[in-house]
Design an enzyme around this catalytic site. Structure first.
Site, PDB file in Angstrom:
ATOM      1  N   GLY A  15       6.766 103.046 -71.326  1.00  0.00           N
ATOM      2  CA  GLY A  15       6.178 102.326 -70.206  1.00  0.00           C
ATOM      3  C   GLY A  15       7.157 101.326 -69.630  1.00  0.00           C
ATOM      4  CD  GLU A 133       0.503  87.270 -81.941  1.00  0.00           C
ATOM      5  OE1 GLU A 133      -0.520  86.848 -81.347  1.00  0.00           O
ATOM      6  OE2 GLU A 133       0.682  87.155 -83.159  1.00  0.00           O
ATOM      7  CB  ILE A 140      -1.708  82.531 -76.952  1.00  0.00           C
ATOM      8  CG1 ILE A 140      -1.926  81.932 -75.565  1.00  0.00           C
ATOM      9  CG2 ILE A 140      -2.203  81.574 -78.018  1.00  0.00           C
ATOM     10  CD1 ILE A 140      -3.383  81.742 -75.206  1.00  0.00           C
ATOM     11  N   GLY A 191      -3.194  88.464 -57.397  1.00  0.00           N
ATOM     12  CA  GLY A 191      -2.641  89.278 -58.476  1.00  0.00           C
ATOM     13  C   GLY A 191      -3.236  89.003 -59.836  1.00  0.00           C
ATOM     14  CD  GLU A 194      -4.865  95.635 -62.913  1.00  0.00           C
ATOM     15  OE1 GLU A 194      -4.478  96.342 -61.953  1.00  0.00           O
ATOM     16  OE2 GLU A 194      -4.093  95.169 -63.769  1.00  0.00           O
ATOM     17  CE  LYS A 209      -7.061  90.837 -73.895  1.00  0.00           C
ATOM     18  NZ  LYS A 209      -6.865  90.013 -72.676  1.00  0.00           N
TER      19      LYS A 209
END
Length: 437
Positions: A15, A133, A140, A191, A194, A209
């Protein structure tokens, strides 16, 4: 798995979008620093993209490194960085890389939340690292502290703002008083959202998450399907105003708690909008920033704050994992493995303990307040505060605003249903949970 002394470590990048471009640029521009930190040079051996011939002037690498053959690329690397997102083909590529002995660094929260155990088992079987991470809260550092720094503690609760788009929208609604739709459009123009913001505003992103955070904090496998999820599409200007009247702000929260259910330890994981007192640290998190609040027995209360998205911030977290994986390749050994020994049950939303803020439009006549209070008593829900506001001029109506003490969500929900059935209640104007008080 140790690397040959002095030999470069081969890095494959899957990517090259916003995050991938930042990763590639930083690897090239800071090559000497990364070599010193990792103990060996990090050499990009290929970047897998859909259209290899497309010009990418912002990525300072040899154009010949771009390839559409990701399947082959992952077999030629010591470290594979996956930033393509989604479930497939990412899952197959990561498994192929692990099987060929490559360590993998991923930013893919959806995949880790849905099928993390399969990936962890493959990494363990082949003696390599799987790090992620960047999958939660961008720049963070939160996963490593929970997994490693707090490994000697007993984490009780993890509560946070882990989606920048929704935080920007809710913060803008609070500051400007504008409506949901126009604020989403503003976020898209800047921005922060999406073109299709569904994953953000409906809470899917935050739920993935939350599953990852709960899995690490409570040593229990939690998937996105285990997370109770509500988005912010139903939050209106009236809810924001009601929060302001109570010296609160509205935030989309991911809440992971260790609870007691049926006399045993369990886990509650939920994502939903809630009123947060302005005195709470999470209330001051503005715009598209993220923050995670951790409560542990020995450490007490901890707060992690920073940019939750963006190319460079997310690349920072990705490259932190890359350096750690490289060090393990150079010196031998590996990073932390999955810890799911506790295997705690995950309770449904009905067993979660919370508070409600309820606004009722009621008939303005004697006895109504007693009827309302009786419903709360029947459901075993204690009222913390109640206040009455006058209704529209010329109408025999009033607005009752009730804030409850903590109770199970099932009892609170049943209370709201019973209130709506009262002849004296014209409408349940709004219902919102209250957290952090």
């Amino acid at each position: 798995m140790a690397n040959e002394p002095g030999a470069p470590l081969r890095v494959a990048l899957l990517g090259c979008g916003v995050v991938g471009s930042s990763v590639a640029r930083m690897l090239v521009e800071q090559a000497d620093d990364f070599a010193a930190r990792a103990g060996a040079p990090l050499e990009i051996v290929g970047i897998a993209v859909r259209r290899p011939q497309r010009p990418r002037p912002d990525v300072p690498v040899d154009p010949a490194l771009f390839t559409a053959d990701a399947e082959d690329l992952v077999t030629r690397a010591d470290i594979v960085i996956e930033v393509i997102g989604g479930i497939d083909p990412a899952r197959g590529l990561i498994l192929r890389a692990l099987e060929h002995g490559a360590s993998v660094v991923s930013a893919n929260k959806a995949l880790v939340a849905e099928d993390g155990p399969t990936l962890f088992e493959a990494a363990t079987a082949h003696g390599v690292d799987l790090s992620y991470e960047a999958a939660v809260a961008g720049a963070i550092p939160i996963l490593r502290p929970v997994q490693e720094s707090l490994a000697g503690d007993h984490v009780r609760k993890v509560m946070g703002i882990v989606n920048g788009t929704t935080n920007f929208v809710l913060d803008a609604m609070d500051v400007s008083g504008s409506g949901f739709s126009e604020t989403v459009e503003q976020a898209q123009a800047l921005g922060y959202a999406e073109a299709d913001p569904t994953a953000d505003v409906e809470g899917f992103d935050a739920a993935a998450k939350a599953a990852i955070l709960a899995s690490l904090a409570f040593h229990t496998r939690v998937s996105a399907a285990d997370v109770h999820r509500e988005g912010i599409t139903e939050v209106g200007a009236a809810d924001i105003a009601a929060a302001r009247e109570n010296d609160c702000v509205v935030k989309l929260l991911a809440i992971c708690e260790r609870v007691t259910a049926d006399g045993q330890d369990a886990v509650s994981v939920r994502v939903h909008p809630a009123m947060v007192p302005r005195s709470h640290p999470l209330a001051s998190v503005r715009e598209a920033f993220n923050a995670v609040f951790v409560e542990a027995d020995a450490a007490g209360e901890l707060m992690f704050y920073g940019r939750g998205a963006g190319g460079d911030p997310t690349a920072s977290a990705v490259l932190g994992d890359v350096v750690a994986a490289a060090r393990h390749r150079v010196a031998g050994g590996h990073g932390p493995r999955e810890s799911a020994y506790a295997d705690l049950p995950v309770v449904d939303m009905g067993q979660a303990v919370t508070r409600y803020h309820i606004s009722l439009d009621v008939a303005d006549r004697p006895g109504v307040l007693a009827q309302v209070a009786a419903v709360f008593a029947e459901q075993g829900v204690s009222i913390e505060t109640v206040r009455q506001q006058p209704g529209p001029e010329g109408e025999d109506r009033a607005r009752l605003i009730v804030v409850t003490h903590r109770a199970t969500d099932a009892a609170l929900s049943a209370t709201v249903t019973a209130l709506a059935a009262l002849e004296s209640v014209a409408a349940v104007a709004s219902v919102m949970r209250v957290e952090g008080a």
